[in-house]
Structures are given as C-alpha cells and as structure tokens.
Design a protein around this motif. Sequence first.
Motif, PDB file in Angstrom:
ATOM      1  N   LEU A 137      27.962   3.404   7.911  1.00 24.31           N
ATOM      2  CA  LEU A 137      27.426   4.057   6.835  1.00 24.31           C
ATOM      3  C   LEU A 137      25.899   3.993   7.235  1.00 24.31           C
ATOM      4  O   LEU A 137      25.357   4.314   5.968  1.00 24.31           O
ATOM      5  CB  LEU A 137      27.321   2.024   6.269  1.00 24.31           C
ATOM      6  N   SER A 138      25.469   3.752   7.937  1.00 25.33           N
ATOM      7  CA  SER A 138      23.928   3.641   8.179  1.00 25.33           C
ATOM      8  C   SER A 138      23.761   3.733   9.827  1.00 25.33           C
ATOM      9  O   SER A 138      24.390   3.223  10.430  1.00 25.33           O
ATOM     10  CB  SER A 138      22.455   3.232   7.281  1.00 25.33           C
ATOM     11  N   SER A 139      22.534   5.054  10.339  1.00 29.13           N
ATOM     12  CA  SER A 139      22.531   4.234  11.383  1.00 29.13           C
ATOM     13  C   SER A 139      20.170   4.373  11.409  1.00 29.13           C
ATOM     14  O   SER A 139      19.954   5.405  10.626  1.00 29.13           O
ATOM     15  CB  SER A 139      22.492   5.929  12.176  1.00 29.13           C
ATOM     16  N   ASP A 140      20.148   3.760  12.701  1.00 27.82           N
ATOM     17  CA  ASP A 140      18.834   4.130  13.117  1.00 27.82           C
ATOM     18  C   ASP A 140      18.528   4.443  14.371  1.00 27.82           C
ATOM     19  O   ASP A 140      19.859   5.164  14.824  1.00 27.82           O
ATOM     20  CB  ASP A 140      17.911   2.250  12.761  1.00 27.82           C
ATOM     21  N   LYS A 141      17.698   4.700  14.446  1.00 30.56           N
ATOM     22  CA  LYS A 141      17.213   5.357  16.449  1.00 30.56           C
ATOM     23  C   LYS A 141      18.119   4.900  17.323  1.00 30.56           C
ATOM     24  O   LYS A 141      19.581   5.768  17.664  1.00 30.56           O
ATOM     25  CB  LYS A 141      15.928   5.069  16.775  1.00 30.56           C
ATOM     26  N   ASP A 142      18.589   3.384  17.494  1.00 36.96           N
ATOM     27  CA  ASP A 142      19.690   3.237  18.468  1.00 36.96           C
ATOM     28  C   ASP A 142      21.169   2.566  17.796  1.00 36.96           C
ATOM     29  O   ASP A 142      21.686   2.035  18.975  1.00 36.96           O
ATOM     30  CB  ASP A 142      19.121   2.009  19.267  1.00 36.96           C
ATOM     31  N   ALA A 143      21.066   2.278  16.495  1.00 31.24           N
ATOM     32  CA  ALA A 143      22.417   1.528  16.398  1.00 31.24           C
ATOM     33  C   ALA A 143      22.863   1.918  15.509  1.00 31.24           C
ATOM     34  O   ALA A 143      22.318   2.731  14.440  1.00 31.24           O
ATOM     35  CB  ALA A 143      21.639  -0.144  16.280  1.00 31.24           C
ATOM     36  N   ASP A 144      24.412   1.303  14.919  1.00 30.11           N
ATOM     37  CA  ASP A 144      24.355   2.228  13.441  1.00 30.11           C
ATOM     38  C   ASP A 144      25.698   1.152  12.968  1.00 30.11           C
ATOM     39  O   ASP A 144      25.802  -0.276  13.407  1.00 30.11           O
ATOM     40  CB  ASP A 144      26.372   2.853  14.172  1.00 30.11           C
ATOM     41  N   THR A 145      25.112   0.745  11.480  1.00 31.69           N
ATOM     42  CA  THR A 145      26.034  -0.276  10.250  1.00 31.69           C
ATOM     43  C   THR A 145      27.098   0.208  10.631  1.00 31.69           C
ATOM     44  O   THR A 145      27.698   1.715  10.193  1.00 31.69           O
ATOM     45  CB  THR A 145      25.165  -0.483   9.622  1.00 31.69           C
ATOM     46  N   MET A 146      28.655  -0.616  10.574  1.00 31.10           N
ATOM     47  CA  MET A 146      29.186  -0.294   9.871  1.00 31.10           C
ATOM     48  C   MET A 146      29.720  -0.693   9.177  1.00 31.10           C
ATOM     49  O   MET A 146      30.076  -1.979   9.157  1.00 31.10           O
ATOM     50  CB  MET A 146      30.335  -0.206  11.550  1.00 31.10           C
ATOM     51  N   VAL A 147      31.030  -0.228   8.655  1.00 28.24           N
ATOM     52  CA  VAL A 147      31.941  -1.415   7.492  1.00 28.24           C
ATOM     53  C   VAL A 147      33.492  -0.767   7.852  1.00 28.24           C
ATOM     54  O   VAL A 147      33.651  -0.096   8.281  1.00 28.24           O
ATOM     55  CB  VAL A 147      31.195  -0.830   6.210  1.00 28.24           C
TER      56      VAL A 147
END
Length: 158
Positions: free
Chosen positions: A146-156
């Motif tokens: 759903l969204s990402s930063d430099k090293d990680a993803d938020t998933m749904v």
Amino acid sequence: MEAHIDLRAATAADRRFIEDMAVEAFNWNPDRASLSREKVLSDPQLNKYVIDWPREGDSGVIAVGPGGESIGAAWLRFYTAENPGYGFVSEDVPELSIGVVAGWRGKGVGTALIRAVVATAGRVSLSVERANPARDLYLREGFRSLSSDKDADTMVRD
Ligand SMILES: CC(C)(COP(=O)(O)OP(=O)(O)OC[C@H]1O[C@@H](n2cnc3c(N)ncnc32)[C@H](O)[C@@H]1OP(=O)(O)O)[C@@H](O)C(=O)NCCC(=O)NCCS
C-alpha cells in the motif's frame, strides 16, 4: 503438498511464546546484530506488539508441533494513530505479526498461520522490510503493498 499443521487459538497462557516470536520477527535478518529479548520487551517502539497480551481486540493462532510444543504464532492487534505500529493504516485495521521457530521455517507453518489468523478478520495490515523473504509469502497470501519507505513496505489484505 504441505504437511498437516495443528493450529489452536492463542490464549493468555501463550504470552511468553508470543513474546519469543516477536523477538524472532524483529531479528529476521541474520546479518544484523540481534535485539535481545530484554530490549524488545522494554523498548516502547518494539514492545507495543506484545505488551499486555492478550489485550481487548487481540486475536492469535498458535501452531503446535508433534510433541505438543508451540512452533509458531501469528497474531492481530489494533493500534492507535497516536501510537501506531510500523504497518499502521487505520485504527480499525489490525496489524499482523508472525514468527515461526527457526527449525520449523520453510515447511508451511507460516502459510497455515496466516490463513488461519486472517480467516475471520476483515482488512489486515503489516509491515515488512523489503529484503525480508517473508514479503514473498505475504504477496502469495493476498497482501499487496500500500505504501513504502526506504526499506519497508506497508501491506494490506482485504
Ligand atoms: C516469515 C516466517 C513467519 C514464514 O514462516 P514459514 O513457516 O517459514 O513459512 P512457509 O514455510 O509457510 O512459507 C515459506 C515462504 O516464506 C518465506 N520465508 C521467509 N523467511 C523464511 C525462512 N527463514 N525460511 C523459509 N522461508 C521463509 C519464503 O517466501 C518462503 O517461500 P519459498 O518456500 O517459496 O522460499 C518465518 O520464516 C519466520 O519466522 N521468519 C523470521 C521472522 C520473520 O521474518 N517474521 C516476519 C517479520 S515481518
């Protein structure tokens, strides 16, 4: 074919094991200095995933090995906008945490745990570092980024 894995609902008696699995989850990367159990349980950014287990709204599943021992856990907890988890999307979407005992990984335990814990939930979120091979498992089990930063993803998963 995946082996049959016994699952049961997590209870208050599983607190210590769930804490252990949270420590495993934070220490997924063997190339990084590992965080001690004491650190995970005392740092408010880390212990929020397990503190006071089970809180109202928490739910979890334990995988049980042939000797009756716990071999993995997946659990859902709700967080607030003031004190969000890494994978926070909304106060009414619980965040998934998961860990499998090292010797049991890669045998379908995690897949069975995810399927069981999301079975009765609506939308579920999680946070995963992009380099963690667990990301492929989440994609396979219907999570999307759903969204990402430099090293990680938020998933749904809906
Ligand atoms: C991620 C984890 C819960 C998956 O459980 P599992 O029982 O190993 O998973 P399964 O056997 O059902 O599925 C295997 C898939 O999980 C992924 N995977 C992630 N870490 C793995 C590991 N250490 N060993 C094997 N598979 C792993 C792979 O995508 C693998 O797919 P593949 O078999 O095609 O390579 C477990 O490996 C674990 O506890 N890892 C360390 C903690 C962690 O990363 N937690 C999640 C933090 S977001």
